[in-house]
Structures are given as C-alpha cells and as structure tokens.
Motif scaffolding. Structure first.
Motif, PDB file in Angstrom:
ATOM      1  N   ALA A 104       0.850  -1.195   0.000  1.00  0.00           N
ATOM      2  CA  ALA A 104       0.000   0.000   0.000  1.00  0.00           C
ATOM      3  C   ALA A 104       0.883   1.241   0.000  1.00  0.00           C
ATOM      4  N   ILE A 105       0.283   2.346  -0.421  1.00  0.00           N
ATOM      5  CA  ILE A 105       0.933   3.647  -0.341  1.00  0.00           C
ATOM      6  C   ILE A 105       0.005   4.570   0.440  1.00  0.00           C
ATOM      7  N   ILE A 106       0.568   5.235   1.424  1.00  0.00           N
ATOM      8  CA  ILE A 106      -0.157   6.248   2.185  1.00  0.00           C
ATOM      9  C   ILE A 106       0.551   7.572   1.907  1.00  0.00           C
ATOM     10  N   ALA A 107      -0.200   8.569   1.490  1.00  0.00           N
ATOM     11  CA  ALA A 107       0.389   9.879   1.229  1.00  0.00           C
ATOM     12  C   ALA A 107      -0.615  10.965   1.594  1.00  0.00           C
ATOM     13  N   LYS A 108      -0.089  12.157   1.846  1.00  0.00           N
ATOM     14  CA  LYS A 108      -0.960  13.294   2.143  1.00  0.00           C
ATOM     15  C   LYS A 108      -1.832  13.624   0.939  1.00  0.00           C
ATOM     16  N   SER A 109      -1.265  13.477  -0.272  1.00  0.00           N
ATOM     17  CA  SER A 109      -2.039  13.676  -1.501  1.00  0.00           C
ATOM     18  C   SER A 109      -1.358  12.939  -2.644  1.00  0.00           C
ATOM     19  N   PHE A 110      -2.147  12.642  -3.668  1.00  0.00           N
ATOM     20  CA  PHE A 110      -1.683  11.912  -4.845  1.00  0.00           C
ATOM     21  C   PHE A 110      -2.020  12.693  -6.110  1.00  0.00           C
TER      22      PHE A 110
ATOM     23  N   GLY B 217      -4.723  -2.716  -8.797  1.00  0.00           N
ATOM     24  CA  GLY B 217      -4.918  -3.417  -7.536  1.00  0.00           C
ATOM     25  C   GLY B 217      -3.965  -3.029  -6.429  1.00  0.00           C
ATOM     26  N   LEU B 218      -3.410  -1.828  -6.492  1.00  0.00           N
ATOM     27  CA  LEU B 218      -2.503  -1.330  -5.450  1.00  0.00           C
ATOM     28  C   LEU B 218      -3.245  -0.321  -4.580  1.00  0.00           C
ATOM     29  N   PRO B 219      -3.483  -0.625  -3.303  1.00  0.00           N
ATOM     30  CA  PRO B 219      -4.195   0.316  -2.435  1.00  0.00           C
ATOM     31  C   PRO B 219      -3.403   1.606  -2.212  1.00  0.00           C
ATOM     32  N   VAL B 220      -4.073   2.730  -2.397  1.00  0.00           N
ATOM     33  CA  VAL B 220      -3.501   4.044  -2.137  1.00  0.00           C
ATOM     34  C   VAL B 220      -4.453   4.774  -1.205  1.00  0.00           C
ATOM     35  N   VAL B 221      -3.884   5.332  -0.128  1.00  0.00           N
ATOM     36  CA  VAL B 221      -4.687   5.921   0.933  1.00  0.00           C
ATOM     37  C   VAL B 221      -4.224   7.354   1.166  1.00  0.00           C
ATOM     38  N   LYS B 222      -5.150   8.280   1.076  1.00  0.00           N
ATOM     39  CA  LYS B 222      -4.842   9.677   1.354  1.00  0.00           C
ATOM     40  C   LYS B 222      -4.989   9.904   2.857  1.00  0.00           C
TER      41      LYS B 222
ATOM     42  N   SER C  17      -0.559  -0.869  10.349  1.00  0.00           N
ATOM     43  CA  SER C  17      -1.648  -1.727   9.879  1.00  0.00           C
ATOM     44  C   SER C  17      -2.786  -0.838   9.403  1.00  0.00           C
ATOM     45  N   LEU C  18      -3.418  -1.268   8.336  1.00  0.00           N
ATOM     46  CA  LEU C  18      -4.532  -0.527   7.744  1.00  0.00           C
ATOM     47  C   LEU C  18      -5.748  -1.439   7.690  1.00  0.00           C
ATOM     48  N   ASP C  19      -6.868  -0.914   8.046  1.00  0.00           N
ATOM     49  CA  ASP C  19      -8.137  -1.599   7.822  1.00  0.00           C
ATOM     50  C   ASP C  19      -8.930  -0.696   6.884  1.00  0.00           C
ATOM     51  N   LEU C  20      -8.888  -1.037   5.605  1.00  0.00           N
ATOM     52  CA  LEU C  20      -9.516  -0.190   4.586  1.00  0.00           C
ATOM     53  C   LEU C  20     -11.030  -0.184   4.706  1.00  0.00           C
ATOM     54  N   LYS C  21     -11.599  -1.278   5.153  1.00  0.00           N
ATOM     55  CA  LYS C  21     -13.056  -1.366   5.277  1.00  0.00           C
ATOM     56  C   LYS C  21     -13.568  -0.521   6.451  1.00  0.00           C
ATOM     57  N   LYS C  22     -12.860  -0.570   7.582  1.00  0.00           N
ATOM     58  CA  LYS C  22     -13.264   0.201   8.764  1.00  0.00           C
ATOM     59  C   LYS C  22     -12.759   1.638   8.735  1.00  0.00           C
ATOM     60  N   GLY C  23     -11.721   1.896   7.931  1.00  0.00           N
ATOM     61  CA  GLY C  23     -11.167   3.242   7.858  1.00  0.00           C
ATOM     62  C   GLY C  23     -10.266   3.585   9.024  1.00  0.00           C
ATOM     63  N   VAL C  24      -9.358   2.674   9.353  1.00  0.00           N
ATOM     64  CA  VAL C  24      -8.461   2.884  10.485  1.00  0.00           C
ATOM     65  C   VAL C  24      -7.036   2.516  10.090  1.00  0.00           C
ATOM     66  N   ILE C  25      -6.104   3.391  10.470  1.00  0.00           N
ATOM     67  CA  ILE C  25      -4.678   3.102  10.333  1.00  0.00           C
ATOM     68  C   ILE C  25      -4.098   3.108  11.742  1.00  0.00           C
ATOM     69  N   VAL C  26      -3.323   2.088  12.072  1.00  0.00           N
ATOM     70  CA  VAL C  26      -2.682   2.016  13.380  1.00  0.00           C
ATOM     71  C   VAL C  26      -1.176   1.928  13.172  1.00  0.00           C
ATOM     72  N   ASN C  27      -0.460   2.836  13.814  1.00  0.00           N
ATOM     73  CA  ASN C  27       0.990   2.746  13.869  1.00  0.00           C
ATOM     74  C   ASN C  27       1.281   1.838  15.057  1.00  0.00           C
ATOM     75  N   GLU C  28       1.567   0.578  14.774  1.00  0.00           N
ATOM     76  CA  GLU C  28       1.771  -0.390  15.853  1.00  0.00           C
ATOM     77  C   GLU C  28       3.050  -0.120  16.632  1.00  0.00           C
ATOM     78  N   SER C  29       3.975   0.616  16.048  1.00  0.00           N
ATOM     79  CA  SER C  29       5.214   0.949  16.749  1.00  0.00           C
ATOM     80  C   SER C  29       5.008   2.032  17.800  1.00  0.00           C
ATOM     81  N   SER C  30       4.125   2.984  17.519  1.00  0.00           N
ATOM     82  CA  SER C  30       3.885   4.078  18.469  1.00  0.00           C
ATOM     83  C   SER C  30       2.576   3.927  19.231  1.00  0.00           C
ATOM     84  N   GLY C  31       1.678   3.077  18.722  1.00  0.00           N
ATOM     85  CA  GLY C  31       0.373   2.906  19.353  1.00  0.00           C
ATOM     86  C   GLY C  31      -0.664   3.918  18.904  1.00  0.00           C
TER      87      GLY C  31
END
Length: 160
Positions: free
Chosen positions: A82-88, A100-105, A117-131
């Motif tokens: 996946a790619i997460i960016a402020k804008s594309f 088929g490559l997930p891109v998340v703004k 970790s990303l849950d695209l269906k629920k709309g949640v991103i978790v930084n497991e390293s920082s909590g």
C-alpha cells in the motif's frame, strides 16, 4: 485485501513517476524488470531492500509527472502492499487502483521502519510501533472488490 500490515518506507513531497521508475528503465513492460529499478530516482537501493508487504509513506503529490502506468506496476511488483500519502496525483491514484494497489490519502505520524496496519473497510490506520491510530475514509465496497480481484481488468473479467 481490506487489511494490510507492513513496514514503513518514508518519502517526501513530489515523488514523480520518473523518480518511481526512471525513464532509462522503460525499455521493457516486464513487471519484474521494472520492479528491480523501482524508486531508483530517489533511493538506488530501495528495490533490493523492500520486502513483500512493506508500505510507502509519503508527503504531498505522490505520483506526479507523467501518467505512466509502469510506476504503480513497479511498486506493486516490488512487493509494496500500500501507499499512504498526504495527496496523490489524480492519474497515479487511478492507475494504482486499476492495477490493484491500495492508495490511501492520509497524514499520519510514522517513522521509517515503523509497523503500520490498515483496515480499509473500517477506515483505520494504526501505527503499531507508536500505538497511535488514525481515522481515514473507509473504502467503498466496490473499491475493495477491485483491489481484492487484483485490479480493474481482473475485476471486470470476474463480473462476466
């Protein structure tokens, strides 16, 4: 395809398609050949270090420049999940979904090497390293179907 987990690779603003797959490597349409040179315009060693499931985290305007479809193909084939960016750039965003490559703004706090970790269906991103967790707009079912099928063409062929 609605849940993704991987290690972060950080990039800045204006990562254009010539940085993602420099023109000198466009002598082929073979996805594996393209993946060997992915991000070579920004980090020459990225392709040799990225691992399957890793996530690119970038700032503004990721995928700007030409509309070459080889850019998201090279990223996906290299193993980026996946790619997460402020804008594309709009055409890059569409090309990524189409293959088929997930891109998340989103604008999230993370450091290189963090596990996201990303849950695209629920709309949640978790930084497991920082909590820390971040809300995003959940992906619509039709988008999840396209991603799960491996892209728009495969999705269309599955619908027939």
């Amino acid at each position: 395809m609605d849940k993704i987990k991987g290690k972060v690779w950080k990039f800045g603003d204006n990562i254009d398609t010539d940085v993602i797959i420099p023109g000198r490597y466009l002598r082929t349409f073979n996805p594996e050949d393209l993946a060997r040179h992915v991000m070579a315009g920004e980090r020459e060693d990225f392709a040799s270090k990225v691992e399957s499931g890793d996530i690119i985290l970038a700032d503004d305007n990721f995928g700007c420049g030409s509309s070459r479809e080889q850019a998201p193909v090279a990223i996906k084939t290299a193993g980026v999940s996946a790619i997460i960016a402020k804008s594309f750039a709009r055409i890059f965003y569409r090309n990524a979904i189409n293959i088929g490559l997930p891109v998340v703004k989103a604008d999230i706090g993370a450091e290189e090497g963090d596990i996201i970790s990303l849950d695209l269906k629920k709309g949640v991103i978790v930084n497991e390293s920082s909590g820390k967790s971040f809300k995003i707009e959940p992906f619509k079912d039709f988008m999840l179907d396209i991603l799960s099928d491996g892209g728009l063409v495969k999705h269309y062929l599955n619908e027939k």
